[in-house]
Design a protein around this motif. Structure first.
Motif, PDB file in Angstrom:
ATOM      1  N   GLU A 123      -0.231   5.486   3.488  1.00  0.00           N
ATOM      2  CA  GLU A 123      -0.793   4.135   3.495  1.00  0.00           C
ATOM      3  C   GLU A 123      -2.237   4.086   3.020  1.00  0.00           C
ATOM      4  O   GLU A 123      -2.830   3.009   2.966  1.00  0.00           O
ATOM      5  CB  GLU A 123      -0.693   3.529   4.906  1.00  0.00           C
ATOM      6  CG  GLU A 123       0.723   3.324   5.382  1.00  0.00           C
ATOM      7  CD  GLU A 123       1.526   2.366   4.503  1.00  0.00           C
ATOM      8  OE1 GLU A 123       0.959   1.379   4.008  1.00  0.00           O
ATOM      9  OE2 GLU A 123       2.722   2.619   4.316  1.00  0.00           O
TER      10      GLU A 123
ATOM     11  N   ARG B  50      -6.048 -11.187   2.972  1.00  0.00           N
ATOM     12  CA  ARG B  50      -4.671 -10.789   3.300  1.00  0.00           C
ATOM     13  C   ARG B  50      -4.630  -9.401   3.927  1.00  0.00           C
ATOM     14  O   ARG B  50      -3.854  -9.146   4.837  1.00  0.00           O
ATOM     15  CB  ARG B  50      -3.789 -10.823   2.047  1.00  0.00           C
ATOM     16  CG  ARG B  50      -3.344 -12.231   1.708  1.00  0.00           C
ATOM     17  CD  ARG B  50      -2.340 -12.218   0.606  1.00  0.00           C
ATOM     18  NE  ARG B  50      -3.089 -12.356  -0.638  1.00  0.00           N
ATOM     19  CZ  ARG B  50      -2.634 -12.076  -1.841  1.00  0.00           C
ATOM     20  NH1 ARG B  50      -1.425 -11.629  -1.998  1.00  0.00           N
ATOM     21  NH2 ARG B  50      -3.383 -12.239  -2.896  1.00  0.00           N
ATOM     22  N   ILE B  51      -5.481  -8.492   3.436  1.00  0.00           N
ATOM     23  CA  ILE B  51      -5.530  -7.132   3.983  1.00  0.00           C
ATOM     24  C   ILE B  51      -6.039  -7.151   5.417  1.00  0.00           C
ATOM     25  O   ILE B  51      -5.515  -6.448   6.281  1.00  0.00           O
ATOM     26  CB  ILE B  51      -6.400  -6.206   3.093  1.00  0.00           C
ATOM     27  CG1 ILE B  51      -5.682  -5.953   1.767  1.00  0.00           C
ATOM     28  CG2 ILE B  51      -6.711  -4.891   3.797  1.00  0.00           C
ATOM     29  CD1 ILE B  51      -6.519  -5.219   0.734  1.00  0.00           C
TER      30      ILE B  51
ATOM     31  N   LYS C 273      -5.732  -9.558   7.553  1.00  0.00           N
ATOM     32  CA  LYS C 273      -4.684 -10.129   8.399  1.00  0.00           C
ATOM     33  C   LYS C 273      -3.547  -9.132   8.641  1.00  0.00           C
ATOM     34  O   LYS C 273      -2.960  -9.111   9.714  1.00  0.00           O
ATOM     35  CB  LYS C 273      -4.131 -11.404   7.769  1.00  0.00           C
ATOM     36  CG  LYS C 273      -5.093 -12.556   7.817  1.00  0.00           C
ATOM     37  CD  LYS C 273      -4.543 -13.777   7.100  1.00  0.00           C
ATOM     38  CE  LYS C 273      -5.601 -14.867   7.047  1.00  0.00           C
ATOM     39  NZ  LYS C 273      -5.166 -15.991   6.212  1.00  0.00           N
ATOM     40  N   ASN C 274      -3.219  -8.319   7.632  1.00  0.00           N
ATOM     41  CA  ASN C 274      -2.128  -7.336   7.732  1.00  0.00           C
ATOM     42  C   ASN C 274      -2.607  -5.966   7.250  1.00  0.00           C
ATOM     43  O   ASN C 274      -2.253  -5.541   6.158  1.00  0.00           O
ATOM     44  CB  ASN C 274      -0.928  -7.778   6.877  1.00  0.00           C
ATOM     45  CG  ASN C 274      -0.421  -9.124   7.285  1.00  0.00           C
ATOM     46  OD1 ASN C 274      -0.073  -9.336   8.437  1.00  0.00           O
ATOM     47  ND2 ASN C 274      -0.415 -10.064   6.350  1.00  0.00           N
ATOM     48  N   PRO C 275      -3.410  -5.267   8.058  1.00  0.00           N
ATOM     49  CA  PRO C 275      -4.008  -4.010   7.590  1.00  0.00           C
ATOM     50  C   PRO C 275      -3.000  -2.896   7.289  1.00  0.00           C
ATOM     51  O   PRO C 275      -3.268  -2.047   6.443  1.00  0.00           O
ATOM     52  CB  PRO C 275      -4.945  -3.603   8.726  1.00  0.00           C
ATOM     53  CG  PRO C 275      -4.512  -4.386   9.902  1.00  0.00           C
ATOM     54  CD  PRO C 275      -3.836  -5.604   9.404  1.00  0.00           C
ATOM     55  N   HIS C 276      -1.843  -2.906   7.933  1.00  0.00           N
ATOM     56  CA  HIS C 276      -0.883  -1.822   7.716  1.00  0.00           C
ATOM     57  C   HIS C 276      -0.188  -1.916   6.368  1.00  0.00           C
ATOM     58  O   HIS C 276       0.398  -0.941   5.911  1.00  0.00           O
ATOM     59  CB  HIS C 276       0.158  -1.796   8.843  1.00  0.00           C
ATOM     60  CG  HIS C 276      -0.456  -1.543  10.181  1.00  0.00           C
ATOM     61  ND1 HIS C 276      -1.139  -0.378  10.471  1.00  0.00           N
ATOM     62  CD2 HIS C 276      -0.540  -2.302  11.290  1.00  0.00           C
ATOM     63  CE1 HIS C 276      -1.589  -0.427  11.705  1.00  0.00           C
ATOM     64  NE2 HIS C 276      -1.257  -1.594  12.233  1.00  0.00           N
ATOM     65  N   THR C 277      -0.249  -3.078   5.750  1.00  0.00           N
ATOM     66  CA  THR C 277       0.388  -3.249   4.442  1.00  0.00           C
ATOM     67  C   THR C 277      -0.646  -3.377   3.325  1.00  0.00           C
ATOM     68  O   THR C 277      -0.357  -3.932   2.269  1.00  0.00           O
ATOM     69  CB  THR C 277       1.296  -4.494   4.451  1.00  0.00           C
ATOM     70  OG1 THR C 277       0.506  -5.631   4.773  1.00  0.00           O
ATOM     71  CG2 THR C 277       2.441  -4.347   5.438  1.00  0.00           C
ATOM     72  N   ALA C 278      -1.825  -2.839   3.524  1.00  0.00           N
ATOM     73  CA  ALA C 278      -2.919  -2.979   2.561  1.00  0.00           C
ATOM     74  C   ALA C 278      -2.555  -2.439   1.186  1.00  0.00           C
ATOM     75  O   ALA C 278      -2.804  -3.089   0.165  1.00  0.00           O
ATOM     76  CB  ALA C 278      -4.170  -2.261   3.078  1.00  0.00           C
TER      77      ALA C 278
ATOM     78  N   ILE D 150      -0.155  -4.785  -0.506  1.00  0.00           N
ATOM     79  CA  ILE D 150      -0.821  -6.039  -0.885  1.00  0.00           C
ATOM     80  C   ILE D 150      -1.574  -5.854  -2.199  1.00  0.00           C
ATOM     81  O   ILE D 150      -1.479  -6.686  -3.104  1.00  0.00           O
ATOM     82  CB  ILE D 150      -1.781  -6.517   0.232  1.00  0.00           C
ATOM     83  CG1 ILE D 150      -0.972  -6.990   1.447  1.00  0.00           C
ATOM     84  CG2 ILE D 150      -2.701  -7.624  -0.260  1.00  0.00           C
ATOM     85  CD1 ILE D 150      -1.795  -7.236   2.688  1.00  0.00           C
TER      86      ILE D 150
END
Length: 160
Positions: free
Chosen positions: A65, A89-90, A92-97, A100
């Motif tokens: 990741e 966006r990152i 708000k959703n850090p695990h899917t950086a 994204i």
């Protein structure tokens, strides 16, 4: 360097790399990474910059990741508005950086390891040398051609 009444000596990157006992290329890449991150931080504001850097630090321990230097470089080349949208966006959703950034930047390069049978690997090496390309660049060109053909097929299906 002479600034007023105090004389200071600036070290080159090569000297600094020797002092830190690291490779000069590693030092150069680290400097570029830091410069690109600084450019992003200037555009996104102090609060978001702190949150973004915190996310990057947390993700560095997870190889899958981790946000790569290439992704940071591509992100730094975008406009300030685009950078703000992506960083929001990152945050708000850090695990899917990583995902994204890859979705937001169409041609962001991601390193992928693939195991090939030896005869295919040899064939690719021969074809790449005939085209005066490295093996990885040749594979990239093949896959981009395949992708473009697939996109054209998809477009023609939607027209009908």
């Amino acid at each position: 360097m002479n600034n007023g009444n105090i004389t200071t000596k600036r070290k080159t990157r090569k000297e600094l790399a020797a002092d830190l006992q690291i490779n000069v290329k590693t030092m150069r890449n680290a400097c570029r990474y830091a410069e690109n991150l600084e450019a992003i931080n200037r555009n996104i504001g102090e609060e978001n910059a702190k949150a973004f850097e915190g996310i990057i630090e947390k993700l560095q321990s997870n190889k899958k990741e981790n946000i790569s230097a290439e992704q940071v470089y591509q992100l730094s080349r975008l406009s300030a508005d685009e950078q703000n949208k992506i960083v929001d966006r990152i945050i708000k959703n850090p695990h899917t950086a990583k995902r994204i950034i890859n979705n937001a930047i169409p041609y962001c390069c991601v390193k992928t390891t693939v195991t090939l049978p030896s005869f295919i690997s040899e064939w690719i090496e021969e074809e790449a040398s005939d085209m005066n390309m490295s093996k990885s660049k040749y594979i990239e060109a093949l896959l981009m051609t395949l992708y473009e053909k697939e996109q054209k097929n998809e477009e023609s299906k939607h027209r009908i």
